[in-house]
Design a protein around this motif. Structure first.
Motif, PDB file in Angstrom:
ATOM      1  N   ARG A   9      34.979  23.770  74.856  1.00 29.55           N
ATOM      2  CA  ARG A   9      36.234  24.362  74.381  1.00 29.55           C
ATOM      3  C   ARG A   9      35.902  25.335  73.255  1.00 29.55           C
ATOM      4  N   THR A  10      36.189  26.612  73.500  1.00 25.36           N
ATOM      5  CA  THR A  10      35.869  27.649  72.523  1.00 25.36           C
ATOM      6  C   THR A  10      37.095  28.091  71.735  1.00 25.36           C
ATOM      7  N   GLY A  11      38.294  27.741  72.194  1.00 26.10           N
ATOM      8  CA  GLY A  11      39.502  28.077  71.453  1.00 26.10           C
ATOM      9  C   GLY A  11      39.981  29.494  71.691  1.00 26.10           C
ATOM     10  N   SER A  12      40.785  29.983  70.777  1.00 15.93           N
ATOM     11  CA  SER A  12      41.462  31.267  70.974  1.00 15.93           C
ATOM     12  C   SER A  12      40.938  32.360  70.045  1.00 15.93           C
ATOM     13  N   SER A  13      39.719  32.211  69.538  1.00 12.65           N
ATOM     14  CA  SER A  13      39.116  33.270  68.732  1.00 12.65           C
ATOM     15  C   SER A  13      37.643  33.408  69.103  1.00 12.65           C
ATOM     16  N   PRO A 125      40.002  29.849  76.742  1.00 13.79           N
ATOM     17  CA  PRO A 125      39.591  28.894  75.711  1.00 13.79           C
ATOM     18  C   PRO A 125      38.655  27.783  76.172  1.00 13.79           C
TER      19      PRO A 125
END
Length: 136
Positions: A9-13, A125
C-alpha cells in the motif's frame, strides 16, 4: 525457483517505500541460501531503486523526479490526474526490476543500500511486487 506476489500500500502521494523487510521475510520463507533475488513490479507507473533511505536521499530522489518529469500538461498520455503522463515515463528512468545477489540467506546489499519501490502515481494506492528466488 520460489516466487511470490505481495501487495504494498503506497497511499495517495509519491513515495519511496523500503522493501527490505518484505524481501527478508520472503528469503526466509524460500529457505534461501545462495542465489539471486529478482524483484519485479508489474505496473506501468512504478519502479524499483537501490538507494539509501532515511537520510534524505529518498526525498531527494522524488524531488529529482519532479524536476525531471514535472506533473504538467506536456504529456500526451492524459488519463488520470493532472500530469499523470509522467508516471508512465518513470519506468524508463527507474526500472520495474532489480536483481540482488543472495549470500548466506541475506541480500548482498551495501551498508546503506535498500531496495525500494518508487511510486509517483497517486491514482494507484496499492501495488503488487513479485519476489522470485533462484537458487545458485
Amino acid at each position: 525457483m520460489h516466487s511470490e506476489e505481495i501487495e504494498i500500500r503506497t497511499g495517495s502521494s509519491e513515495v519511496v517505500r523500503d522493501l527490505r523487510d518484505e524481501c527478508r521475510r520472503f528469503l526466509r520463507s524460500a529457505g534461501a541460501d545462495e542465489g539471486l533475488l529478482n524483484i519485479w513490479v508489474p505496473h506501468a507507473t512504478a519502479g524499483l531503486a537501490v538507494i539509501e533511505t532515511g537520510a534524505g536521499s529518498d526525498d531527494d530522489l522524488l524531488a529529482a523526479l519532479r524536476d525531471l518529469l514535472p506533473a504538467d500538461d506536456r504529456w500526451r498520455h492524459r488519463h488520470g490526474s493532472h500530469g499523470h503522463g509522467r508516471d508512465h515515463v518513470l519506468p524508463a528512468f527507474v526500472p520495474p526490476y532489480a536483481t540482488i545477489p543472495v549470500l548466506g540467506g541475506a541480500m548482498s546489499l551495501g551498508t546503506w543500500q535498500s531496495v525500494c519501490l518508487v511510486d509517483t502515481n497517486a491514482d494507484n494506492p496499492v501495488r503488487k511486487v513479485r519476489l522470485s528466488f533462484l537458487a545458485g
